[in-house]
Design a protein around this motif. Structure first.
Motif, PDB file in Angstrom:
ATOM      1  N   VAL A  42      47.737  45.821  27.126  1.00 38.11           N
ATOM      2  CA  VAL A  42      47.945  46.474  25.827  1.00 38.11           C
ATOM      3  C   VAL A  42      46.795  47.428  25.542  1.00 38.11           C
ATOM      4  O   VAL A  42      47.005  48.541  25.054  1.00 38.11           O
ATOM      5  CB  VAL A  42      48.112  45.423  24.703  1.00 38.11           C
ATOM      6  N   LEU A  46      47.162  51.316  24.781  1.00 39.09           N
ATOM      7  CA  LEU A  46      46.601  51.912  23.560  1.00 39.09           C
ATOM      8  C   LEU A  46      45.656  53.058  23.905  1.00 39.09           C
ATOM      9  O   LEU A  46      45.649  54.092  23.240  1.00 39.09           O
ATOM     10  CB  LEU A  46      45.853  50.852  22.747  1.00 39.09           C
ATOM     11  N   GLU A  47      44.866  52.854  24.956  1.00 38.77           N
ATOM     12  CA  GLU A  47      43.910  53.885  25.388  1.00 38.77           C
ATOM     13  C   GLU A  47      44.627  55.158  25.828  1.00 38.77           C
ATOM     14  O   GLU A  47      44.157  56.266  25.567  1.00 38.77           O
ATOM     15  CB  GLU A  47      43.064  53.333  26.539  1.00 38.77           C
ATOM     16  N   ILE A  52      51.917  51.956  19.851  1.00 37.69           N
ATOM     17  CA  ILE A  52      51.353  51.791  18.513  1.00 37.69           C
ATOM     18  C   ILE A  52      51.163  50.289  18.319  1.00 37.69           C
ATOM     19  O   ILE A  52      52.039  49.500  18.688  1.00 37.69           O
ATOM     20  CB  ILE A  52      52.315  52.324  17.441  1.00 37.69           C
ATOM     21  N   LYS A  53      50.038  49.887  17.738  1.00 38.29           N
ATOM     22  CA  LYS A  53      49.769  48.474  17.481  1.00 38.29           C
ATOM     23  C   LYS A  53      49.544  48.274  15.998  1.00 38.29           C
ATOM     24  O   LYS A  53      48.844  49.041  15.360  1.00 38.29           O
ATOM     25  CB  LYS A  53      48.539  48.019  18.259  1.00 38.29           C
ATOM     26  N   ILE A  58      53.463  45.354  18.741  1.00 34.13           N
ATOM     27  CA  ILE A  58      53.322  46.635  19.438  1.00 34.13           C
ATOM     28  C   ILE A  58      54.699  47.280  19.576  1.00 34.13           C
ATOM     29  O   ILE A  58      55.736  46.620  19.572  1.00 34.13           O
ATOM     30  CB  ILE A  58      52.657  46.490  20.825  1.00 34.13           C
ATOM     31  N   LYS A  61      55.493  54.558  21.284  1.00 32.77           N
ATOM     32  CA  LYS A  61      55.521  55.731  20.414  1.00 32.77           C
ATOM     33  C   LYS A  61      56.898  56.386  20.458  1.00 32.77           C
ATOM     34  O   LYS A  61      57.585  56.308  21.466  1.00 32.77           O
ATOM     35  CB  LYS A  61      54.490  56.758  20.888  1.00 32.77           C
TER      36      LYS A  61
END
Length: 94
Positions: A42, A46-47, A52-53, A58, A61
């Protein structure tokens, strides 16, 4: 990125393709992956900006750039084998 982490990322993204929110614990239950690997996966997503969290939820996008699509392709790409093997006999070389 090691292969176990890459597989976990691939499975998470595959699940998120439905466009719905998913709780992180769902991936532990479904794939029996260690929580540490799920959190690392995750974090990787995210990186790269693919997900989206919100708390422990989660979601993929909704809109993706060309860079996002490039990363998705990287996660889903498989390596071509040197030879197909059936019953310990080589069938065909590439």
């Amino acid at each position: 990125m090691n292969s176990y982490l890459k597989i976990c990322v691939k499975e998470i993204v595959h699940t998120l393709l439905d466009g719905q929110w998913h709780e992180l614990y769902y991936f532990h239950q479904k794939y029996r992956a260690p929580i540490k690997i799920i959190l690392e996966s995750v974090g990787e997503l995210l990186e790269t900006g693919l997900i989206i969290k919100s708390g422990r939820m989660i979601k993929l996008k909704e809109k993706h750039s060309n860079q996002d699509l490039k990363m998705l392709n990287f996660y889903f790409k498989t390596k071509k084998p040197n030879a197909l093997v059936y019953s310990n006999k080589k069938i065909e070389h590439f």
